[in-house]
Design an enzyme around this catalytic site. Structure first.
Site, short mmCIF file in Angstrom:
data_model
loop_
_atom_site.label_atom_id
_atom_site.label_comp_id
_atom_site.label_asym_id
_atom_site.label_seq_id
_atom_site.Cartn_x
_atom_site.Cartn_y
_atom_site.Cartn_z
N HIS A 259 -17.86 27.86 41.57
CA HIS A 259 -19.03 28.72 41.56
C HIS A 259 -20.17 28.02 40.84
O HIS A 259 -19.95 27.30 39.88
CB HIS A 259 -18.72 30.06 40.86
N ASP A 310 -14.57 35.29 46.90
CA ASP A 310 -14.12 35.20 48.29
C ASP A 310 -12.63 34.92 48.43
O ASP A 310 -12.08 35.08 49.52
CB ASP A 310 -14.90 34.09 49.01
N1 COA Z 1 -12.75 22.76 46.02
C1 COA Z 1 -12.62 21.51 45.53
N2 COA Z 1 -13.52 20.96 44.70
C2 COA Z 1 -14.59 21.71 44.36
C3 COA Z 1 -14.77 23.02 44.84
C4 COA Z 1 -13.80 23.54 45.70
N3 COA Z 1 -13.90 24.77 46.20
N4 COA Z 1 -15.90 23.53 44.33
C5 COA Z 1 -16.43 22.57 43.57
N5 COA Z 1 -15.63 21.48 43.58
C6 COA Z 1 -15.88 20.21 42.90
C7 COA Z 1 -16.83 19.39 43.75
O1 COA Z 1 -16.14 18.56 44.65
C8 COA Z 1 -17.58 18.62 42.70
O2 COA Z 1 -16.76 17.56 42.25
P1 COA Z 1 -17.39 16.12 41.94
O3 COA Z 1 -18.35 16.37 40.78
O4 COA Z 1 -16.21 15.30 41.60
O5 COA Z 1 -18.10 15.70 43.19
C9 COA Z 1 -17.70 19.60 41.54
O6 COA Z 1 -16.59 20.50 41.69
C10 COA Z 1 -19.00 20.41 41.58
O7 COA Z 1 -19.13 21.04 42.85
P2 COA Z 1 -20.51 21.29 43.61
O8 COA Z 1 -20.22 21.64 45.03
O9 COA Z 1 -21.44 20.17 43.34
O10 COA Z 1 -21.02 22.57 42.81
P3 COA Z 1 -22.13 23.59 43.29
O11 COA Z 1 -22.49 24.38 42.09
O12 COA Z 1 -23.20 22.92 44.04
O13 COA Z 1 -21.34 24.47 44.36
C11 COA Z 1 -20.09 26.08 45.44
C12 COA Z 1 -20.85 25.73 44.16
C13 COA Z 1 -19.68 27.55 45.39
C14 COA Z 1 -20.99 25.89 46.66
C15 COA Z 1 -18.83 25.18 45.55
O14 COA Z 1 -17.98 25.42 44.47
C16 COA Z 1 -18.11 25.37 46.87
O15 COA Z 1 -18.50 24.75 47.87
N6 COA Z 1 -17.05 26.20 46.90
C17 COA Z 1 -16.35 26.47 48.14
C18 COA Z 1 -17.11 27.51 48.97
C19 COA Z 1 -17.02 28.89 48.38
O16 COA Z 1 -15.96 29.35 48.03
N7 COA Z 1 -18.17 29.56 48.34
C20 COA Z 1 -18.28 30.93 47.86
C21 COA Z 1 -19.02 30.98 46.56
S1 COA Z 1 -18.96 32.60 45.85
#
Ligand code: COA
Length: 373
Positions: A259, A310
């Site tokens: 998140h 989710d």
């Molecule tokens: N599975 C595996 N790794 C994850 C992850 C996941 N669901 N969510 C974050 N990470 C890791 C990323 O790979 C990243 O690692 P790195 O620094 O080694 O590259 C790190 O954690 C940070 O993630 P990032 O995507 O840059 O964070 P963000 O704040 O931009 O994204 C979300 C937040 C929610 C978009 C992201 O966690 C995600 O894509 N989750 C899956 C989709 C989801 O469930 N969305 C609903 C949100 S309520």
């Protein structure tokens, strides 16, 4: 060069008195009420009132809202006809986005920007959202839509319209809790889109159409659907570890985890975990909860990444019998209450939302006639 905050991460762009999130401690409040308190004691209708009016309703105010929501649930035959005539979508969110946009064409107050008219539109949209989703769900299966039952609460009525039979009271209760948990979440992507649109003083239906477009994405409201698709693909508890390890080895994201704001457990996931377990037991389908719990334990152990809203909503909706591709639409059935609260707040104290971007493209280019390129 100005400091660039990619993805607006940690940027505070406004004040709001609707919803607060403490991402360090995992606390979510609506108008100062803890989400756990609301999930345990309130109904979705009370939460809608709270979001719209800033305080919990008195009995007669709640009764009035329940009646108004029920009165505003039916959708026009023209909209039912539209749902029947639109081509099958590649994803049902396309149909919802189109249908909500079309509602404004039949709303005599669509362009009336008075506060009273906007509150009435918020009521209509909140009443109609579930009816649209349920009607679509049935029409595409070749069934006639089930008209709303004004005697049922919002949650029970949605399940009734979708499935054509009155839901088990425990299912209806848990679905009501799910609606409460999804009702608002501060400046999330879809709400922000709604507010950006509102900030141009565009109409309420345009704001909600923008929000639905943003909710559709797999990084936002589309994630619960992807979680269920993953569980269905994994199929058995024995497959969990190899499947998740394989995803992580490929640096792929596991849907339903992580998140932007929470650095600890998402407080909504705490309740949804209980919901998934309870509904699994009630319906005799415990496998999805057990697999989900295994995935969660693995993600925390190996990646220190927590489940978000989710994750457990997926297995909960599955055992409630909601078709998997409708999960993001069910999100909208609840979030419409928060979106409209935010649009009303934006209108009440508006400032055009218009950030800057740091230009990093080429400079000093000179126009070259097309024949010389
Ligand atoms: N599975 C595996 N790794 C994850 C992850 C996941 N669901 N969510 C974050 N990470 C890791 C990323 O790979 C990243 O690692 P790195 O620094 O080694 O590259 C790190 O954690 C940070 O993630 P990032 O995507 O840059 O964070 P963000 O704040 O931009 O994204 C979300 C937040 C929610 C978009 C992201 O966690 C995600 O894509 N989750 C899956 C989709 C989801 O469930 N969305 C609903 C949100 S309520």
């Amino acid at each position: 060069m100005a400091e660039v905050k990619v993805g607006l991460q940690d940027v505070v762009v406004a004040t709001s008195s609707i919803c607060s999130i403490d991402g360090q401690r995992g606390i979510l409040t609506y108008r100062g009420y803890d989400i756990h308190d609301l999930a345990e004691h309130a109904t979705f209708e009370e939460v809608v009132y709270l979001l719209w009016y800033g305080r919990l309703p008195r009995q007669h105010e709640l009764d009035e809202l329940i009646q108004q929501l029920a009165e505003n649930r039916p959708i026009l035959p023209e909209i039912i006809d539209l749902l029947k005539r639109l081509p099958p979508p590649q994803h049902p969110m396309e149909t919802l986005r189109t249908a909500v946009s079309a509602l404004s064409l039949y709303d005599a107050e669509a362009e009336d920007m008075s506060e009273e008219a906007n509150r009435r539109k918020a009521l209509r949209l909140t009443g109609q959202m579930g009816t649209l989703v349920a009607a679509f769900g049935r029409i595409r299966e070749g069934k006639e839509p089930v008209p709303p039952d004004p005697k049922l609460g919002h949650a029970a009525n949605f399940l009734y319209m979708l499935k054509g039979e009155r839901p088990d009271p425990e299912d209806a209760h848990w679905f009501d809790v799910a609606l409460i948990l999804h009702a608002d979440h501060s400046y999330n992507a879809s709400t922000f889109c709604a507010r950006v649109t509102a900030s141009t003083l565009s109409d309420m239906h345009s704001c909600i159409t923008s929000a639905i477009g943003a909710l559709k994405g797999p990084l936002h409201g589309g994630a619960n659907e992807q979680v269920m698709r993953m569980l269905l693909e994994i199929q058995t508890p024995e497959n969990v570890a190899p499947y998740i390890h394989n995803l992580l080895a490929q640096k792929k994201k596991v849907m339903g985890f992580g998140h932007r704001v929470y650095h600890t457990e998402d407080p909504r996931a705490t309740v949804l975990r209980r919901m998934s377990e309870a509904l699994g037991k009630r319906t005799g389908q415990t496998k999805w909860f057990e697999m989900s719990k295994q995935i969660e334990d693995l993600m925390i152990r190996e990646k220190k990444i927590n489940a978000n809203v989710d994750f457990y909503s997926a297995s909960s909706y599955y055992v409630l019998g909601i078709p998997v591709d409708l999960y993001p639409l069910v999100f909208a059935v609840s979030r419409i209450s928060g979106w409209t609260a935010h649009v009303l707040e934006q209108y009440a104290n508006n400032k055009l939302i218009r950030p800057l971007a740091e230009y990093v493209g080429p400079t000093n280019q000179k126009y070259v006639p097309i024949s010389q390129r």
